[in-house]
Design an enzyme around this catalytic site. Sequence first.
Site, PDB file in Angstrom:
ATOM      1  N   HIS A   1      -1.060   4.893   6.788  1.00  0.00           N
ATOM      2  CA  HIS A   1      -0.428   5.522   5.629  1.00  0.00           C
ATOM      3  C   HIS A   1      -0.204   7.007   5.873  1.00  0.00           C
ATOM      4  CE1 HIS A   1      -2.843   1.996   4.454  1.00  0.00           C
ATOM      5  NE2 HIS A   1      -1.696   1.672   3.857  1.00  0.00           N
TER       6      HIS A   1
ATOM      7  N   SER B   1       0.803  -1.227   0.000  1.00  0.00           N
ATOM      8  CA  SER B   1       0.000   0.000   0.000  1.00  0.00           C
ATOM      9  C   SER B   1       0.834   1.274   0.000  1.00  0.00           C
ATOM     10  CB  SER B   1      -0.939   0.021   1.207  1.00  0.00           C
ATOM     11  OG  SER B   1      -0.199  -0.079   2.413  1.00  0.00           O
TER      12      SER B   1
ATOM     13  N   ASP C   1      -4.308   7.861   7.900  1.00  0.00           N
ATOM     14  CA  ASP C   1      -5.386   6.983   8.373  1.00  0.00           C
ATOM     15  C   ASP C   1      -4.920   6.027   9.474  1.00  0.00           C
ATOM     16  OD1 ASP C   1      -3.685   5.365   6.982  1.00  0.00           O
ATOM     17  OD2 ASP C   1      -5.113   4.740   5.448  1.00  0.00           O
TER      18      ASP C   1
END
Length: 375
Positions: A344, A49, A341
């Site tokens: 990240h 991610s 979040d």
Amino acid sequence: MASHHHRLHFSQLLFISSFLFFGLYVCFLPSPVAAQCKNPPVIFNFGDSNSDTGGLFAGLGFPVDLPNGRAFFGRSTGRLSDGRLLIDFLCQSLNASLLSPYLDSLSESKFNNGANFAVVGSSTLPKYVPFSLNIQVMQFLHFKARTLELVTAGSGNFIDDEGFRNALYMTDIGQNDLADSFSKNLTYIEVIKRIPSVISEIKNAVKTLYDHGGRKFWIHNTGPLGCLPQKLSLIQLLQKKDLDTYGCISSYNAAVRLFNEALLHLCQKMKSELKDATIVHVDIFSIKYDLIANSTKYGFSNPLMACCGFGGPPYNYNIQVTCGHQGCPVCAEGSKSISWDGIHYTEAANAMIASKVLSMAYSTPRTPFDFFCRS
């Protein structure tokens, strides 16, 4: 880390506006600022991610809703951030188009600038599960074979053999291998015993790409896992007292440091083994840890608190109410947060990280990023 993702289309207008926005961060950029290419390289990226530009959303349909994407794109693009990721800033610094996810069948891209194989939640092990590193490499090999078939058949403007040979191959993976090990309640010793297997998978991936003609490799190490609000909120529940001076989990970061040491050693070893290959190792850990440790110096506040999250101080993270889901509040636009979040980074933090990467101070060997421009 995991969550979800989506896709990205770019027009020239988007690129111009991105450039204007990038100007807002010029004050962050050390002097030789952005490397500029007359002929940007073809780029292929592998990872999780930290560099997924929409692979999870495209591949599995997982929704990644606003406020993800609000800061730059004005809509969700499947990136787990309010805006651009580090890889986006690096692409822009080379005048390269932002990378489309390989799995995005409706992308406007013909992938003639490269492709992004990174997917949220990916790790190196176990192998042969979507979308482990070896699966991403297998996808690349399929992509390459099919593209060269089309070139041979005289089809369109696709990447030719020389394009694949001169391409830049970027890798940013390993964080989830460590995070998943800790989340299974393995002891510190058990976690670090797994490191050689993870390193071995990264070696296999680079070696396979090399064997198929790749010669230019840019490899990121892993950031400070123990400073993520998500991890801190879980440790808090377990009432562990294992925090360093800056409030990060010492044992998690110690394991990451050992992993990063092994990765640097691997890169140096591969340099002598893989003749005529350029292999650059980038110390992302030091950049991110410095950003958290000296957040006020960089103009950020509450470095261990999520901007988009639930529960308030100290971490504003609740695994039941995560960013993008109904009822999850988000900080005001323009707030100087590092964590987006809980897992990240924000676009503002990513811009700062990109400026440090481009400074060459964290690269071994010290290689300017525009070294990878096509001549």
